[in-house]
Design an enzyme around this catalytic site. Structure first.
Site, PDB file in Angstrom:
ATOM      1  N   LYS A  22       0.826  -1.218   0.000  1.00  0.00           N
ATOM      2  CA  LYS A  22       0.000   0.000   0.000  1.00  0.00           C
ATOM      3  C   LYS A  22       0.855   1.260   0.000  1.00  0.00           C
ATOM      4  O   LYS A  22       0.623   2.185  -0.777  1.00  0.00           O
ATOM      5  CB  LYS A  22      -0.910  -0.014   1.238  1.00  0.00           C
ATOM      6  CG  LYS A  22      -1.614   1.317   1.476  1.00  0.00           C
ATOM      7  CD  LYS A  22      -2.381   1.352   2.779  1.00  0.00           C
ATOM      8  CE  LYS A  22      -1.562   1.539   4.008  1.00  0.00           C
ATOM      9  NZ  LYS A  22      -1.435   2.899   4.532  1.00  0.00           N
ATOM     10  N   ASN A  23       1.840   1.304   0.887  1.00  0.00           N
ATOM     11  CA  ASN A  23       2.572   2.563   1.038  1.00  0.00           C
ATOM     12  C   ASN A  23       3.543   2.837  -0.115  1.00  0.00           C
ATOM     13  O   ASN A  23       3.927   3.982  -0.332  1.00  0.00           O
ATOM     14  CB  ASN A  23       3.270   2.615   2.401  1.00  0.00           C
ATOM     15  CG  ASN A  23       2.247   2.785   3.527  1.00  0.00           C
ATOM     16  OD1 ASN A  23       1.099   3.163   3.286  1.00  0.00           O
ATOM     17  ND2 ASN A  23       2.645   2.484   4.747  1.00  0.00           N
ATOM     18  N   CYS A 120      -4.373   8.039   9.697  1.00  0.00           N
ATOM     19  CA  CYS A 120      -4.638   7.442  11.007  1.00  0.00           C
ATOM     20  C   CYS A 120      -4.161   8.367  12.126  1.00  0.00           C
ATOM     21  O   CYS A 120      -3.103   8.994  12.008  1.00  0.00           O
ATOM     22  CB  CYS A 120      -3.907   6.106  11.120  1.00  0.00           C
ATOM     23  SG  CYS A 120      -4.712   4.800  10.186  1.00  0.00           S
ATOM     24  N   ARG A 125       1.975  13.992  13.541  1.00  0.00           N
ATOM     25  CA  ARG A 125       2.253  13.842  12.115  1.00  0.00           C
ATOM     26  C   ARG A 125       2.409  15.178  11.373  1.00  0.00           C
ATOM     27  O   ARG A 125       1.655  15.486  10.446  1.00  0.00           O
ATOM     28  CB  ARG A 125       1.189  12.956  11.454  1.00  0.00           C
ATOM     29  CG  ARG A 125       0.967  11.664  12.193  1.00  0.00           C
ATOM     30  CD  ARG A 125       0.100  10.702  11.462  1.00  0.00           C
ATOM     31  NE  ARG A 125       0.796   9.984  10.409  1.00  0.00           N
ATOM     32  CZ  ARG A 125       0.226   9.093   9.613  1.00  0.00           C
ATOM     33  NH1 ARG A 125      -1.050   8.831   9.738  1.00  0.00           N
ATOM     34  NH2 ARG A 125       0.922   8.481   8.695  1.00  0.00           N
ATOM     35  N   ASP A 309       4.546   0.043  12.025  1.00  0.00           N
ATOM     36  CA  ASP A 309       3.270  -0.470  11.521  1.00  0.00           C
ATOM     37  C   ASP A 309       3.011  -1.921  11.951  1.00  0.00           C
ATOM     38  O   ASP A 309       1.940  -2.468  11.677  1.00  0.00           O
ATOM     39  CB  ASP A 309       3.221  -0.378   9.979  1.00  0.00           C
ATOM     40  CG  ASP A 309       3.169   1.069   9.503  1.00  0.00           C
ATOM     41  OD1 ASP A 309       2.922   1.961  10.330  1.00  0.00           O
ATOM     42  OD2 ASP A 309       3.380   1.296   8.293  1.00  0.00           O
ATOM     43  N   ARG A 401      -8.811   0.271   4.815  1.00  0.00           N
ATOM     44  CA  ARG A 401      -7.908   1.221   4.164  1.00  0.00           C
ATOM     45  C   ARG A 401      -6.631   0.545   3.684  1.00  0.00           C
ATOM     46  O   ARG A 401      -6.004   1.012   2.738  1.00  0.00           O
ATOM     47  CB  ARG A 401      -7.515   2.329   5.148  1.00  0.00           C
ATOM     48  CG  ARG A 401      -8.646   3.243   5.475  1.00  0.00           C
ATOM     49  CD  ARG A 401      -8.234   4.207   6.519  1.00  0.00           C
ATOM     50  NE  ARG A 401      -7.153   5.019   6.006  1.00  0.00           N
ATOM     51  CZ  ARG A 401      -6.832   6.208   6.493  1.00  0.00           C
ATOM     52  NH1 ARG A 401      -7.515   6.693   7.505  1.00  0.00           N
ATOM     53  NH2 ARG A 401      -5.854   6.888   5.992  1.00  0.00           N
TER      54      ARG A 401
END
Ligand code: EPZ
Length: 434
Positions: A22-23, A120, A125, A309, A401
């Site tokens: 995903k990232n 999230c 962040r 993660d 997600r």
């Protein structure tokens, strides 16, 4: 509202195939708009975050087409470079990766306007390092009244950027802005995650000149134009790690296919240390566990360290060990919110500052749970699969997600899990699984 209902207690066994990362996909999809030609990107995970980003890319005028579920064609040649060009809307504010369109549009048009990123809630962040990088390349950056980040430059000129913290997002964003800049850019103290390398490889396949991705110094020589390409995204390290811990927590035996074992080393070595068995193949790992696990110490760190993660999934697994473990979270300051949910399942975990002290116990008890974010949500599913009795997990929108067909993949491994959206369906599930 849809939620998962889970009956725990089954050892998960069988094979699972991991989707694209995903990232990496988020950086690559945004990077594709840098050229006016068509890019064909394979192994794109079909998850909410990539779908939302593609919707945003389409909304700014690019041609986006799903060739099949995991192959996407993007043509950025139809994006009009006018004053109104702005990546905005409630939906885009929910994802973090919208910020990659800042770097990509700035690189392509010397200006970009993008809604402040969401994502999230795992910490503050900030995006100061992204802004610092854009400014080093000659852009002026401000936040307008509508909550958009606006970056503009007469022209972008290569520069020397030292990252004050190791950041994945800013490293990728500066690469995106710098590939078409004049001259040479050096990013020092760059992040080294596999998805940084994947985005750099993708850009290089478009004709960019990036060297050193995967080390902490990345050197980019600006090129005049980028061309279309065909590219396949690497497998998702975190989805793989999630199934690895699922195998261990449920005392199962899972062959996890389509992975790059080297990217999983930090996870593999911790799982071996606590008494699980991980066997590495060329593009798969088999993970097995039986009996009580041993405790350990873990600290999350930028790659090649233990990934933040994977922190919730690892805490969930260590709660089942015999003894006391300590996990220190060094990347995000608010990533233990799920611990209160695990406590309701019987876990004994005390959070002190950025560490969780875990006193191992025999087993979880089913409970009604709420997912606070993506990885924590996956961790709660793992706890529920390992637990005695029934659990429900609400707010599965977070899990969707980042995990493709999560419940289907778990069912194929023998886990009792179903998506329900009514009491009636809950009763039916309970009657069916007994
Ligand atoms: C990326 O987030 C991932 N998201 C996250 O994935 C992942 O947890 C994180 O990298 C770390 O690996 C995406 O790729 C879309 P960072 P990002 O910039 O880019 C600080 C998941 O579950 N920082 O590497 O936002 C920051 O506060 C998720 O898939 C600054 O101080 O993370 C943090 O403490 C969630 N200033 C640290 O750096 C900045 O300008 C690392 O953040 C940028 C970051």
């Amino acid at each position: 509202m849809e939620k998962y209902v889970i009956k725990g207690g089954n050892a998960l066994e069988g094979e699972v195939t991991i989707a694209g990362a995903k990232n990496a996909a988020l950086g690559i999809l945004a990077a594709a708009v840098l050229t006016d030609d068509e890019c064909i990107i394979e192994n794109v995970p079909y998850v909410e975050d990539t779908k939302v980003l593609l919707r945003a890319i389409e909304a700014i005028g690019a041609k986006v087409k799903y060739i099949d579920t995991h192959t996407v064609s993007i043509c950025g040649g139809t994006i009009e470079n006018d004053e109104d060009l702005c990546v905005t809307g409630e939906y885009i504010r929910k994802i973090r990766a919208s910020y990659y369109l800042l770097g990509a549009l700035l690189g392509k048009f010397n200006r970009a306007q993008v809604a402040l990123p969401g994502g999230c809630e795992i910490g503050l962040r900030p995006i100061d390092q992204h802004i610092k990088g854009f400014e080093a390349l000659g852009a002026k950056v401000c936040i307008d009244n509508g909550g958009n980040v606006v970056a503009k430059a007469e022209r972008l000129v290569g520069s020397h950027v030292y990252m004050d913290v190791v950041t994945v997002g800013a490293t990728i964003n500066i690469m995106l802005a710098a590939v078409l800049a004049e001259g040479k850019t050096t990013i020092e103290n760059a992040a080294k995650e596999p998805h940084i390398v994947d985005v750099a490889n993708f850009l290089n396949s478009m004709g960019a000149n990036i060297k050193g991705a995967g080390t902490d110094v990345i050197r980019i020589r600006g090129v005049q134009r980028l061309k279309g390409t065909e590219y396949s995204i690497i497998p998702d390290q975190i989805e793989a790690g999630t199934f690895m811990t699922m195998a261990v927590a449920t005392k199962g035996n899972i062959l996890i296919k389509n992975v790059i074992p080297k990217h999983l080393e930090a996870i593999t070595s911790k799982l071996n240390e606590i008494g699980a068995h991980v066997i590495e193949y060329d593009d798969a790992v088999r993970v097995m566990a039986d009996g009580r696990l041993k405790p350990t110490q873990v600290k999350t760190l930028p790659y090649p360290g233990f990934p933040t993660d994977m922190q919730p999934q690892m805490v969930t697994t260590l709660a089942l060990s015999q003894g006391t473990s300590v996990i220190t979270e060094s990347i995000f300051e608010n990533r233990f919110r799920y611990v209160a949910e695990l406590a309701r399942m019987g876990a004994k975990i005390k959070v002190e500052g950025n560490s969780a002290v875990i006193t191992g116990m025999e087993g979880y008890k089913g409970a009604d749970l709420v997912a606070p974010d993506l990885r924590a949500g996956a961790a709660l599913v793992i706890a529920a699969l390992a637990a005695e009795g029934f659990s429900t997990v609400e707010d599965i929108k977070y899990i969707l997600r980042g995990y493709e067909n999560f419940d289907e993949k778990i069912r194929a491994l023998g886990g009792e899990i179903q998506v329900i959206d009514s009491e009636k369906e809950l009763m039916k599930f309970k009657l069916r699984v007994g």
